[in-house]
Design a protein around this motif. Structure first.
Motif, PDB file in Angstrom:
ATOM      1  N   THR A 134      46.691  39.528  38.714  1.00 17.15           N
ATOM      2  CA  THR A 134      45.968  39.842  39.946  1.00 17.15           C
ATOM      3  C   THR A 134      44.927  38.773  40.238  1.00 17.15           C
ATOM      4  O   THR A 134      44.762  38.329  41.377  1.00 17.15           O
ATOM      5  N   SER A 150      31.442  38.954  55.924  1.00 15.09           N
ATOM      6  CA  SER A 150      32.656  38.956  55.110  1.00 15.09           C
ATOM      7  C   SER A 150      32.548  37.862  54.059  1.00 15.09           C
ATOM      8  O   SER A 150      33.520  37.248  53.662  1.00 15.09           O
ATOM      9  N   ILE A 167      40.639  41.227  42.923  1.00 17.03           N
ATOM     10  CA  ILE A 167      40.364  42.344  43.837  1.00 17.03           C
ATOM     11  C   ILE A 167      38.909  42.270  44.248  1.00 17.03           C
ATOM     12  O   ILE A 167      38.004  42.515  43.443  1.00 17.03           O
ATOM     13  N   LEU A 168      38.669  41.979  45.522  1.00 15.83           N
ATOM     14  CA  LEU A 168      37.302  41.681  45.929  1.00 15.83           C
ATOM     15  C   LEU A 168      36.417  42.921  45.976  1.00 15.83           C
ATOM     16  O   LEU A 168      35.203  42.825  45.801  1.00 15.83           O
ATOM     17  N   SER A 169      36.990  44.094  46.166  1.00 14.03           N
ATOM     18  CA  SER A 169      36.129  45.286  46.130  1.00 14.03           C
ATOM     19  C   SER A 169      35.684  45.578  44.700  1.00 14.03           C
ATOM     20  O   SER A 169      34.559  46.025  44.481  1.00 14.03           O
ATOM     21  N   ASP A 170      36.522  45.298  43.721  1.00 14.59           N
ATOM     22  CA  ASP A 170      36.089  45.389  42.324  1.00 14.59           C
ATOM     23  C   ASP A 170      34.912  44.449  42.084  1.00 14.59           C
ATOM     24  O   ASP A 170      33.921  44.813  41.439  1.00 14.59           O
ATOM     25  N   ARG A 221      32.774  43.276  44.257  1.00 17.81           N
ATOM     26  CA  ARG A 221      31.542  43.696  44.941  1.00 17.81           C
ATOM     27  C   ARG A 221      30.799  44.746  44.128  1.00 17.81           C
ATOM     28  O   ARG A 221      29.574  44.694  43.977  1.00 17.81           O
ATOM     29  N   VAL A 222      31.564  45.700  43.580  1.00 19.50           N
ATOM     30  CA  VAL A 222      30.936  46.754  42.790  1.00 19.50           C
ATOM     31  C   VAL A 222      30.222  46.171  41.569  1.00 19.50           C
ATOM     32  O   VAL A 222      29.095  46.557  41.243  1.00 19.50           O
ATOM     33  N   GLU A 253      27.115  44.068  42.765  1.00 17.39           N
ATOM     34  CA  GLU A 253      25.977  44.898  43.187  1.00 17.39           C
ATOM     35  C   GLU A 253      25.231  45.413  41.959  1.00 17.39           C
ATOM     36  O   GLU A 253      24.004  45.505  41.956  1.00 17.39           O
ATOM     37  N   PRO A 267      41.688  48.335  34.302  1.00 17.30           N
ATOM     38  CA  PRO A 267      40.708  47.269  34.112  1.00 17.30           C
ATOM     39  C   PRO A 267      40.233  46.740  35.469  1.00 17.30           C
ATOM     40  O   PRO A 267      40.942  46.901  36.477  1.00 17.30           O
ATOM     41  N   PHE A 268      39.074  46.149  35.519  1.00 22.88           N
ATOM     42  CA  PHE A 268      38.637  45.474  36.740  1.00 22.88           C
ATOM     43  C   PHE A 268      39.533  44.254  36.952  1.00 22.88           C
ATOM     44  O   PHE A 268      39.656  43.414  36.041  1.00 22.88           O
ATOM     45  N   GLY A 269      40.186  44.162  38.100  1.00 22.14           N
ATOM     46  CA  GLY A 269      41.148  43.089  38.354  1.00 22.14           C
ATOM     47  C   GLY A 269      40.482  41.875  38.956  1.00 22.14           C
ATOM     48  O   GLY A 269      40.896  41.428  40.029  1.00 22.14           O
TER      49      GLY A 269
END
Lengths: 235, 235, 235, 235, 235, 235, 235
Positions: free
Chosen positions: C30, C64, C81-84, C86-87, C90, C131-133
């Motif tokens: 990924t 963005s 995975i960009l949302s992973d 971001r979390v 943050e 796992p965080f991708g």
């Protein structure tokens, strides 16, 4: 095999159609894969002799002991998965210390054994974890001077003995004990007998450096024997 | 293969019919896939030499160390999944700090090792998580001046050694140690021996820049060696 | 394929028979499917250049962004995975703020990286979540003026670099960096080099509007570059 | 199909061997099964036009609205599973109210969008629940007078736009927007454009009573349009 | 069938490859297996007529009611699994009472409906429990004198209506309502119409003793009708 | 077999299509695999006779008792998994002690039996653990002088008896009891009868050293009999 | 069969494709495997007659009762898994006692029935435990002198009756009741009728010693009848 294909043996949380707990029976095999130990009640104390199997000259015996001092008056050893044993016996050590602090007297061996056996029972009933793959042998002298020997099995049962064995070849060793053990043997006699039995069982494989012993005598003090200290009990 | 098809190897929470924990055995393979480290007790301290395998000129060795300073008197390294190791060794660092704060004295190595080994045991018994895929090697000098070397395996067992190795080729290296290690070697002698063993094991692949060393001497202070500082121990 | 049929790759909570964590290896794929970023330590700061791939004229670049300001002295970007990402970033932002509040000084990059890497390790060991991708690249200037570049991988390992890349074609880019990167390059030189590498890697696909850059200079202040501000570094 | 037989698509908690999250990709199909909405930033405000598809004469539009007033300055709509959307948007409403109470000022749209996107990310990583099967489109005017349009996707990513679409035929609609949208269009112009696009996309299926619109103008007040109020924007 | 063999329909926590929630669709079939109810907004109140299907002369209608008094101004009925309905409607009753105690005024119907719909949404997203297999129809007069009719479906969506039906033959009944329902019908007219529709739908199966009705008039008081009280509305 | 292939027998948390709980039925087989016990109400007390099966001369009967003193006025024994029994009977012991402390009087047997039966019921309904594989037989004299005998089965049912048996051959033994038991037998007569029945059932296998007995007489004091003390009741 | 192979019947937490809850339907079969009970509202009270099936002369009826005194004014019995019933009825007993303590008046039967039905509903919706495999029949006289009879089924529905039956042959018995039951029958008449029905249903199998009855008369006091007390109602 049929029951394996059907999956009755995947967790200790299910019975097979004929009422067996297969995971528990597999854990008992683990115990029999473990190296053996003999426990004996002597006329003047209790004795444990344990085969450690390993004999790496770079390994340090102190820091790799197989017999635990649960409390100064209680010794214990194990057959099976030794890290499982350590976790249970550390719990026993803490229980023994708590008893001393709370009641200002040493704990009796059976109370301790019962607590540890209860932990094992739970792991033979619930899913999500395997049973503890270990048999434990406790030997101690109680505050009332009685000398005791207990074995807890994988299901969380425990039984009291005059002399017994756990691990590899346990049935063979117990047969010899039933024949040769006498209640009037003292600590030295018990040590002689246990070493003699291992010599007979292991044959050429016998090597005194593989063994570790411990005894508790009238002074209720745990004593460990390795190397030359142990060798002198060889007849 | 039969046991794989039957699924006995999908979690550390079940025994195979012959009493094995297959997930744990797979984790041990992970350990042997890891790059090797050698630990030795010297006459005047303890020594660790670790192969890092990587040699990207853009990588910075300080920020990618493989040997950890658990406390000023205890060093540790690992073979297997290095992020698993880091998590366990950070826990060890915290335990060591807590001991200093609580008892105003450094912790002894075996207490620390036992705690970490207990964590590993739990992950070899419960479902829902895999075992830690890492062997840890601890080397330290205790408050009582004793020099110690411990290795914890995947099941949560630990053993004490005079000299030993973890990771790839561990048996081969241990064989060489059993032959060449002597208890009167000092830190420099241990360093020479360990480098020499790696030269023999890796042959053409040997490259001093792949290695990282650490030792703790009489001043009980962790010292790390890389690059030229390490090269001068090459004979 | 065999291991897939056997199901060793359905959770990060099991090892394959040869000691691999297949879910973690899939997550690494990924990461390599993600668009690439280059990080470099300059003589006067640190630099990140990130390919965003998208070029919808109706999309707004500010809202963005692919490069995050973790704190004024630390920038970070991601591949996978960009949302992973971001979390996790943050969480890093909050840790950095807490450090400022608690110690009245900026956090050093490695402490932050270690915390985030620990979170990733946990998700590579426990079941019930994947796992965080994502691979993360952090670049920052520490309170002690050292300039740092770290990459955390999917298993929760992290390494320090002088210059490196994550995402698609990472090996190809790292090869170019090993050849062309020099430690005396300043921020402008690093920016030129990174853009030049992307031109060579993407060929006809290269389009300055796909990119976003950020750097932190001696004033330890995060600065973002897009559009014409970035174009002027194109040689 | 191969990956379906192998079960890589049964939970968002696993990666497929090529690094994809199949459950998340299925959820994205759910979004595209949903009726479409268009969002646009106007020169004097923001505009949303939503297709509700249903036209039961006994249904009451007020009590079946598809566009939500998150706060007086922020509108939102959704494509996919509308009950999922309602749950997320009610959470957004509460966050907006809490912001007003805590800081005595309206929340900015991006902060709100980020919180909601984080919730979505979690449901794309953990097992035991499915991802939220919904794309959300937020349009608002911030306290700093900036007009914003954000879309959050199923994985928890979000992006900023000048004009965009979600749901059925989104790519077709976005293509038209890229061609016809101009930044100097006012609210009326945006409304005309959006209705015109739907006429072209739906052809004979177009029926003004299927639609619902909302806009926020310079007074930062949410206004909803249905029926004849909406019809007059049809050119 | 393909999707059934692949197991996409075993929990509401997964999407099928084409983006459907199959468990939720099955639950909708349960609803359609349930006996029907009709709700109508009258010019002077709201009306519910429910088919109970059973007609055991030993059963007592009071203690087996199918229409619930949620509060004196809100009635509700259900189609599908009636015990699921009871649990949800008891929750609605408690919410209504809490509103009276907290705000000293009756709750408006939509607030109540939204809360219950949120509960249903959760059960359509999480694993470990099935969705609620029930559609609920609420009819009430709000404090602002508006007369409302809402239906919540299995996914947790809700819609407002002038007149509608749930359960067996719902589409057929709704068709008749769209044709014959007029907004100026009073309570008596609505009752006549609903009974007439059931006569047409059930044909020979029609039997007034199978039915139960309730209405809320201008006095905002729930009134239940069975047996002869209901029979007199038959034309 | 069909139901086994379909997996209805893998947990006590599911019914088979014909309404059976197969795991519970398997657990009942475990009970019948256990060695038997007989309980009898005598004219002057209650009596239990238990077959322990084992006769290792090195085993100590005291520390391996099969009959428990739940309280001085209540005895209990078990058939099936004895570690399961111990855990339940220790709970009963604690409940009895709590009753004495709270109410300053001995607990009545049925209250105790009900509590233990409730625990068993729970394990026959929930997944994640297996049912308790044990039948328990309680015999006691209540504060109101009534003599009671209860048996709890695997599902958590319990029944009161004048005389009954559990474990291997229970039906055969109960048949003999129905024929030969008389309510006017005193403790000695009950002991004679129970031993006589075991002689008939075991034939050549009968050996008094396998047995353990207990009785509670008018003084409400638990008394255990083994070896010669028990032998004298053999006619 | 198709649905069984597909596994729709393994938990009450999923619907079958045609909207059924198969585990719940299986549990209903368990209920019908249970021995029957008849409940009747008499002109001067309420009556329950229960078939216990067993007739072991050594079993004691008091301590194996099938009819429970929930409170002095409410009796209950069950068909299906009797340990499930006991657990639910003990909960009812506690609720009744709490009501007396809290409100200083007896609870009405329907409130109690609703609480127990809610517990049953939950077990028909959640996974991890099976539904309660039991139908319960409650008969009581409320504080307002109304005489009530309720039955809760496996899904958690409940219905009120004048007379009804649960368990084996329930449909056959209900048919007879619909024919022969009259509202003016007094307690004695109801007892006669119920016994007569069982004689007709069981034929040769009828034996008064299998039965247990209970009634509550104008004094609102629970009275149990067995043996000769019951025999005199046989005509």
């Amino acid at each position: 095999m049929q029951h394996q294909i059907m999956g009755y043996d995947r967790t200790s949380a299910i019975f097979s159609p004929d009422g067996h707990l297969l995971q528990v029976e597999y854990a008992e095999k683990t115990v029999r894969l473990g190296s053996s130990s003999i426990g004996l009640v002597a006329s003047d104390g209790v004795v444990i002799l344990a085969d450690k199997r390993v004999k790496d000259r770079l390994m340090i015996s102190d820091a790799s002991a197989k017999i635990y001092e649960v409390d100064s008056h209680i010794a214990a050893t194990a057959a099976g998965i030794l890290s499982d044993a350590r976790v249970l016996l550390e719990r026993a050590q803490i229980l023994a210390q708590q008893h001393r602090v709370t009641y200002d007297s040493p704990v009796d061996a059976e109370s301790l054994v019962k607590e540890i056996a209860n932990v094992k029972q739970a792991y033979s009933q619930y899913g999500g974890a395997r049973p503890f793959g270990v048999a434990l042998l406790f030997a101690g002298i109680d505050p009332d001077e009685s000398r005791n020997l207990f074995v807890t099995d994988v299901t969380g049962n425990y039984f009291g003995f005059r002399a017994t064995a756990i691990g590899e070849n346990d049935e063979k060793i117990k047969e010899m004990l039933r024949k040769d053990y006498k209640e009037n043997l003292d600590i030295e006699g018990c040590m002689n007998l246990a070493l003699d039995i291992f010599k007979r069982v292991l044959g050429k494989g016998f090597d005194i450096s593989r063994f570790e012993a411990a005894y508790i005598g009238k002074d209720k003090t745990f004593k460990r024997l390795v190397g030359d200290d142990l060798r002198k009990f060889l007849k």
